[in-house]
Design a protein around this motif. Structure first.
Motif, PDB file in Angstrom:
ATOM      1  N   LYS A 169      -3.482  -2.870   1.453  1.00 36.20           N
ATOM      2  CA  LYS A 169      -3.207  -2.706   2.873  1.00 36.20           C
ATOM      3  C   LYS A 169      -1.981  -3.494   3.269  1.00 36.20           C
ATOM      4  O   LYS A 169      -1.660  -4.511   2.648  1.00 36.20           O
ATOM      5  N   ASP A 171       1.684  -3.352   6.332  1.00 37.50           N
ATOM      6  CA  ASP A 171       2.409  -2.727   7.434  1.00 37.50           C
ATOM      7  C   ASP A 171       3.676  -2.074   6.904  1.00 37.50           C
ATOM      8  O   ASP A 171       4.385  -2.655   6.069  1.00 37.50           O
ATOM      9  N   LEU A 172       3.957  -0.876   7.423  1.00 39.90           N
ATOM     10  CA  LEU A 172       5.192  -0.184   7.078  1.00 39.90           C
ATOM     11  C   LEU A 172       6.231  -0.489   8.152  1.00 39.90           C
ATOM     12  O   LEU A 172       6.004  -0.231   9.342  1.00 39.90           O
ATOM     13  N   GLN A 193       3.731   0.223  11.320  1.00 38.20           N
ATOM     14  CA  GLN A 193       2.595   1.101  11.084  1.00 38.20           C
ATOM     15  C   GLN A 193       1.646   0.433  10.094  1.00 38.20           C
ATOM     16  O   GLN A 193       2.060   0.055   8.998  1.00 38.20           O
ATOM     17  N   ILE A 195      -0.815   0.601   7.284  1.00 35.89           N
ATOM     18  CA  ILE A 195      -1.084   1.613   6.267  1.00 35.89           C
ATOM     19  C   ILE A 195      -1.931   1.007   5.157  1.00 35.89           C
ATOM     20  O   ILE A 195      -2.046  -0.228   5.041  1.00 35.89           O
ATOM     21  N   SER A 196      -2.502   1.909   4.373  1.00 34.70           N
ATOM     22  CA  SER A 196      -3.231   1.490   3.169  1.00 34.70           C
ATOM     23  C   SER A 196      -2.881   2.483   2.062  1.00 34.70           C
ATOM     24  O   SER A 196      -2.669   3.672   2.310  1.00 34.70           O
ATOM     25  N   VAL A 197      -2.819   1.960   0.849  1.00 36.38           N
ATOM     26  CA  VAL A 197      -2.421   2.777  -0.293  1.00 36.38           C
ATOM     27  C   VAL A 197      -3.492   2.662  -1.367  1.00 36.38           C
ATOM     28  O   VAL A 197      -3.879   1.560  -1.757  1.00 36.38           O
ATOM     29  N   ARG A 201       0.485   7.202  -1.551  1.00 35.89           N
ATOM     30  CA  ARG A 201       0.474   7.455  -0.097  1.00 35.89           C
ATOM     31  C   ARG A 201       1.838   8.009   0.301  1.00 35.89           C
ATOM     32  O   ARG A 201       2.871   7.414   0.008  1.00 35.89           O
ATOM     33  N   ILE A 203       4.200   9.139   3.459  1.00 37.50           N
ATOM     34  CA  ILE A 203       4.351   8.893   4.900  1.00 37.50           C
ATOM     35  C   ILE A 203       5.670   9.535   5.354  1.00 37.50           C
ATOM     36  O   ILE A 203       6.695   9.431   4.669  1.00 37.50           O
ATOM     37  N   MET A 222       7.190  -2.379   2.856  1.00 37.93           N
ATOM     38  CA  MET A 222       5.750  -2.533   3.056  1.00 37.93           C
ATOM     39  C   MET A 222       5.444  -4.011   2.968  1.00 37.93           C
ATOM     40  O   MET A 222       5.646  -4.649   1.930  1.00 37.93           O
TER      41      MET A 222
END
Length: 239
Positions: A169, A171-172, A193, A195-197, A201, A203, A222
């Motif tokens: 997990k 943030d982007l 954003q 996000i989790s990978v 993933r 985007i 990230m």
């Protein structure tokens, strides 16, 4: 002599013919005689006028009948033209509907082909990405204009390292460096954003750029709790 004999015969006929005395006409007689001649002449003129009237009427009726026949023929031709126009309009509508259907089918086929190419490129990227020693990394980083020149679309692809199954997990963060004018540069940061990978993933998103500017570099990171986990840059004209 012949002339003398003719003269004698003429005088003998005149001598043998009885003498008839005709009374002289008075003014009433002359008026009556004039009226009689006027009546005769009027009758002749009236007869001529009556004949001319009926002759003209017959000719006018003939021309009217011919005109009515021409009008009827023109009306039939007009009805035929309208029927042809309606048939052609119907054929045009059918052709337009077929063209619209073909255009929709073509658009759908093009979208399917684009999605298939994108999926193929995506899996090709996954297969050709050999360096997976890091927890997560960017294997694709694209920034392209849309049909609207003021809007640009970014696409990134994150992939986990080998033998990593836990979800990552973070943030982007997307930053875009712009050039305005000859040498003036400024940077805009998009909202973070969360996000989790897990395994991979993908985007994507759009960004509206200010007028009179053009992008120079897109920087994507990230960030996790321990710092920057992965980063990529897209330079306009090459990476």
């Amino acid at each position: 002599m012949p002339l003398r004999r003719l003269y004698r015969l003429q005088r003998a006929r005149l001598t043998a013919a009885p003498l008839v005395l005709r009374p002289a006409l008075g003014w009433r007689g002359r008026v009556g005689q004039a009226l009689l001649w006027l009546l005769i002449l009027g009758g002749i003129a009236g007869g001529a006028a009556w004949w001319a009237y009926h002759e003209g009427e017959a000719r006018a009726l003939g021309r009217l009948s011919s005109s009515e026949a021409d009008v009827a023929d023109a009306h039939r031709r007009l009805l035929g033209s309208r029927e042809n126009e309606a048939r052609l309009r119907q054929q045009l509508q059918v052709a337009e509907a077929a063209r619209a259907s073909l255009a929709q089918s073509l658009d759908a086929a093009q979208r399917d082909a684009a999605q298939a190419r994108e999926a193929l490129a995506f899996f090709d990227t996954l297969l050709t990405s050999n360096d997976r020693t890091e927890p997560v990394r960017f294997v694709a980083c694209e920034f392209d204009p849309t049909t609207d020149a003021a809007h640009w679309r970014y696409r990134v692809l994150l992939v986990q390292g080998v033998d990593r199954t836990e979800e990552i997990k973070g943030d982007l963060v997307v930053s875009i460096q712009l050039r305005q004018g000859a040498a003036t540069r400024k940077t805009i940061d998009l909202p973070k954003q969360a996000i989790s990978v897990r395994h991979y993933r993908r985007i994507e998103g759009e960004v509206a750029l200010p007028s009179d500017t053009r992008p120079v570099v897109m920087d994507v990171r990230m960030q996790g709790s321990s710092g920057v986990l992965a980063q990529c840059q897209k330079k306009m004209g090459g990476v």
